[in-house]
Design an enzyme around this catalytic site. Structure first.
Site, short mmCIF file in Angstrom:
data_model
loop_
_atom_site.label_atom_id
_atom_site.label_comp_id
_atom_site.label_asym_id
_atom_site.label_seq_id
_atom_site.Cartn_x
_atom_site.Cartn_y
_atom_site.Cartn_z
N HIS A 34 0.88 -1.19 0.03
CA HIS A 34 0.00 -0.21 0.07
C HIS A 34 0.88 1.25 0.27
O HIS A 34 1.74 1.45 0.72
CB HIS A 34 -0.97 0.03 1.22
CG HIS A 34 -2.14 -0.77 1.20
ND1 HIS A 34 -3.25 -0.73 1.90
CD2 HIS A 34 -2.18 -2.17 0.55
CE1 HIS A 34 -4.10 -1.62 1.60
NE2 HIS A 34 -3.64 -2.30 0.95
N TYR A 62 -8.41 -7.97 10.29
CA TYR A 62 -7.89 -8.27 8.80
C TYR A 62 -6.51 -8.08 9.07
O TYR A 62 -5.98 -6.80 9.13
CB TYR A 62 -8.61 -7.31 8.00
CG TYR A 62 -8.54 -7.59 6.48
CD1 TYR A 62 -7.50 -8.39 6.12
CD2 TYR A 62 -9.23 -7.04 5.52
CE1 TYR A 62 -7.34 -8.79 4.73
CE2 TYR A 62 -9.12 -7.23 4.28
CZ TYR A 62 -8.12 -8.01 3.67
OH TYR A 62 -8.02 -8.30 2.34
N LYS A 116 -8.87 -12.91 9.49
CA LYS A 116 -8.39 -13.17 8.26
C LYS A 116 -6.80 -12.49 7.95
O LYS A 116 -6.72 -11.58 8.35
CB LYS A 116 -9.31 -12.50 7.28
CG LYS A 116 -8.92 -12.20 5.88
CD LYS A 116 -9.87 -11.70 4.87
CE LYS A 116 -9.34 -11.12 3.43
NZ LYS A 116 -10.18 -10.80 2.36
N LYS A 122 -4.20 -11.84 5.26
CA LYS A 122 -3.69 -11.28 3.94
C LYS A 122 -2.67 -11.99 3.49
O LYS A 122 -1.55 -11.57 4.10
CB LYS A 122 -3.72 -10.01 3.50
CG LYS A 122 -3.44 -9.51 2.24
CD LYS A 122 -4.25 -9.91 1.07
CE LYS A 122 -5.77 -9.27 1.36
NZ LYS A 122 -6.48 -9.70 0.19
N ASP A 138 -6.06 -15.30 2.69
CA ASP A 138 -6.50 -15.02 1.21
C ASP A 138 -4.89 -14.71 0.47
O ASP A 138 -4.75 -13.34 0.59
CB ASP A 138 -7.37 -13.88 1.61
CG ASP A 138 -7.52 -13.03 0.23
OD1 ASP A 138 -7.30 -13.53 -0.89
OD2 ASP A 138 -8.28 -11.79 0.00
N PRO A 139 -4.66 -15.28 -0.36
CA PRO A 139 -3.61 -15.01 -1.03
C PRO A 139 -3.65 -14.13 -2.53
O PRO A 139 -2.62 -13.99 -2.99
CB PRO A 139 -2.70 -16.38 -1.35
CG PRO A 139 -3.91 -17.27 -1.25
CD PRO A 139 -4.95 -16.87 -0.60
N ASN A 140 -4.81 -13.79 -2.54
CA ASN A 140 -5.19 -13.06 -3.70
C ASN A 140 -4.64 -13.84 -5.21
O ASN A 140 -3.89 -13.11 -5.86
CB ASN A 140 -4.78 -11.53 -3.77
CG ASN A 140 -5.81 -10.67 -2.85
OD1 ASN A 140 -5.31 -10.37 -1.80
ND2 ASN A 140 -7.11 -10.74 -3.52
N ASN A 190 -13.46 -12.89 -4.25
CA ASN A 190 -13.72 -11.46 -4.37
C ASN A 190 -12.86 -11.32 -5.78
O ASN A 190 -12.75 -10.15 -5.98
CB ASN A 190 -13.71 -10.55 -3.39
CG ASN A 190 -12.04 -10.53 -2.89
OD1 ASN A 190 -11.63 -11.28 -2.01
ND2 ASN A 190 -11.07 -9.66 -3.85
N HIS A 201 -16.46 -8.41 1.31
CA HIS A 201 -15.11 -8.03 0.95
C HIS A 201 -15.07 -6.50 1.34
O HIS A 201 -15.64 -5.75 1.17
CB HIS A 201 -15.02 -8.02 -0.46
CG HIS A 201 -13.58 -7.57 -1.10
ND1 HIS A 201 -13.80 -6.39 -1.84
CD2 HIS A 201 -12.14 -8.05 -1.15
CE1 HIS A 201 -12.36 -5.99 -2.31
NE2 HIS A 201 -11.72 -6.88 -1.69
N ASN A 256 -12.07 -2.85 0.98
CA ASN A 256 -10.64 -2.15 0.51
C ASN A 256 -10.64 -1.22 1.55
O ASN A 256 -11.46 -0.84 2.22
CB ASN A 256 -11.02 -1.71 -0.86
CG ASN A 256 -10.44 -2.71 -1.98
OD1 ASN A 256 -11.12 -3.06 -2.95
ND2 ASN A 256 -9.20 -3.30 -2.03
O1 GKR Z 1 -6.17 -3.87 0.82
O2 GKR Z 1 -4.41 -4.96 0.03
C1 GKR Z 1 -5.47 -4.75 0.43
C2 GKR Z 1 -6.47 -5.98 -0.01
O3 GKR Z 1 -5.37 -7.01 -0.70
C3 GKR Z 1 -7.50 -5.65 -0.92
O4 GKR Z 1 -7.17 -4.63 -1.93
C4 GKR Z 1 -8.43 -6.83 -1.53
O5 GKR Z 1 -9.07 -6.40 -2.54
O6 GKR Z 1 -8.96 -7.21 0.88
C5 GKR Z 1 -9.19 -7.29 -0.53
C6 GKR Z 1 -9.27 -9.12 -0.74
O7 GKR Z 1 -10.09 -9.58 0.04
O8 GKR Z 1 -8.85 -9.62 -1.66
MG MG Z 2 -10.07 -11.51 -0.95
#
Ligand code: GKR
Ligand code: MG
Length: 421
Positions: A28, A148, A190, A192, A220-222, A268, A319, A321
């Site tokens: 970020h 989170y 949760k 990230k 949540d590893p996106n 998401n 979800h 942001n």
């Molecule tokens: O804030 O870096 C973040 C999150 O990774 C966010 O941008 C994601 O869209 O929270 C989100 C997610 O659950 O994927």
């Molecule tokens: Mg996510």
């Protein structure tokens, strides 16, 4: 018939400090961007909305704002039609891709959303009822949110460490969880992921399990992993996770993982619009969809999503942001009125460090927000705070969220790769 015609629409870009939170796109930037929407009707009622503040989105918001004069505040169909006409067929994807792919329809939904929330706020004020009543009525008085957690640097490079400090290993993540839970009372967690090799993130999950034996955990590893890596991680976290969120990208890859994973998969990223649902259901790619009114087209569209999930036996979570209190209030009303939203909702609120544009933002205590029962959203804009956050926006040169480019400033060899492992 009493009409409530829109007379004025103000779109204010704002920026607020954001810590260096790591994810699979990078890190970020020091300022998170948002846009605050104020819609005023001829009788002087003001409705509030909040959305992303990236420059391409802002320009669409301004085009939409210019098309709303005279629209009746109860005419939500007219709202979408007017905005569609005003912005035309345009696709404005995010740079980070953390909310999946983009289409012209998703772009339109993103632009409509904050105006819809503002009109619902006005409708509620006009009839003296909370927004959750306009969504069918609340089924709960408290909306639980989740802690989170993010891997993070101690502070932004060149600045003092922030109050949260560094979290780059399991001990750091457990300490962060403890601080967040002590302060907000969250009763679900949760993490990230997608930042370190999967075995390190599994170790963090195990450490969280040891430290908080009773709390549901999510990872949540996106989409940082291949399907085969995802299956291995799913096997190794059997019994540890409430759900695994977006381990891999795409409906086909998620279906491959879902077929073997012992826990439900949530998303998401691969179900982000109504058009994604038929294939997702056919393939059984996901078992839980994370709603987000900011890109599903508003609160009513998100309620429709939840109804479809109910019909097809999918779970619903929510979800987030980086956001401010108007979004938190909108999310709380939606969650309160969505019977099958049974998971604790994601929020970035703790990362805002108390900065907001509201006189009295909803508080999260004992892990939940009390659902407001005042008219509309039940929150009041703090004009001075809005002016201060707009000043921040004027002073920063950040005009788009770009986690990858920001990380590359300090690690020139960094590349965003999904999947990475
Ligand atoms: O804030 O870096 C973040 C999150 O990774 C966010 O941008 C994601 O869209 O929270 C989100 C997610 O659950 O994927
Ligand atoms: Mg996510």
């Amino acid at each position: 018939m009493n009409m409530l015609p829109v007379r004025e629409v103000v779109v204010t870009p704002v920026a607020f400090p954001d810590p260096p939170l790591l994810n699979s796109a990078g890190v970020h930037q020091p300022w998170a961007l948002r846009a605050v929407i104020q819609v005023r009707t001829a009788d002087g009622t003001t409705g509030l909305g909040e959305t992303y503040g990236d420059a391409p989105h802002l320009s669409l918001l301004n085009r939409a704002a210019g098309a709303l004069d005279g629209l009746d505040a109860f005419d939500l169909a007219g709202l979408r039609a007017r905005i569609a006409d005003a912005i035309g067929t345009v696709d404005a994807p995010d740079r980070h891709g953390l909310t999946g792919g983009s289409t012209a329809d998703k772009t339109l939904s993103k632009v409509v959303s904050p105006f819809e929330v503002a009109l619902l706020d006005i409708q509620g004020k006009a009839i003296g009822r909370p927004v959750h009543d306009l969504l069918g009525g609340k089924v709960r008085d408290r909306v639980p949110f989740s802690a989170y957690l993010f891997y993070k640097w101690a502070g932004h490079p060149g600045a003092e460490p922030d109050a949260w400090g560094e979290a780059l290993d399991p001990a750091g993540i457990v300490a962060q969880a403890r601080a967040m839970i002590d302060r907000y009372g969250f009763s679900s967690i949760k993490l990230k992921g997608g930042v370190f090799p999967p075995e390190e993130e599994i170790a963090a999950i195990r450490a969280l399990r040891d430290a908080f034996p009773e709390l549901p955990l999510r990872l949540d590893p996106n989409a940082a992993w291949t399907p085969s890596t995802s299956i291995k991680v799913a096997e190794q976290t059997d019994g540890l996770l409430e759900y695994l969120e977006d381990p891999t990208g795409g409906l086909a890859g998620m279906a491959e993982v879902a077929a073997l994973a012992p826990m439900p998969l949530a998303t998401n990223m691969c179900v982000v619009a109504f058009a994604d649902l038929p294939e997702a259901i056919m393939r059984d790619s996901v078992q839980i969809v994370l709603a987000d009114h900011h890109y599903w087209g508003g609160l009513r569209a998100s309620a429709e999503l939840a109804a479809m999930c109910r019909v097809w036996g999918l779970g619903v979570s929510m979800h987030s942001n980086s956001h401010l209190g108007i979004s938190l209030a909108a999310m709380t009303h939606l969650a309160a009125a969505t019977p099958n939203l049974t998971y604790a909702v994601d929020t970035h609120t703790p990362w805002q460090s108390g900065v907001d544009v509201l006189v009295e933002p909803l508080a999260i205590t004992e892990g939940a927000a009390i659902v407001p029962d005042g008219p509309g959203l039940g929150v009041t804009l703090d004009e001075d705070a809005l002016a201060r956050l707009h000043e921040n926006w004027l002073h920063t040169d950040i005009r788009e969220r770009d986690d990858t480019a920001y990380r590359q400033r300090f690690e020139p060899d960094y590349v965003k790769r999904r999947p990475r492992w």
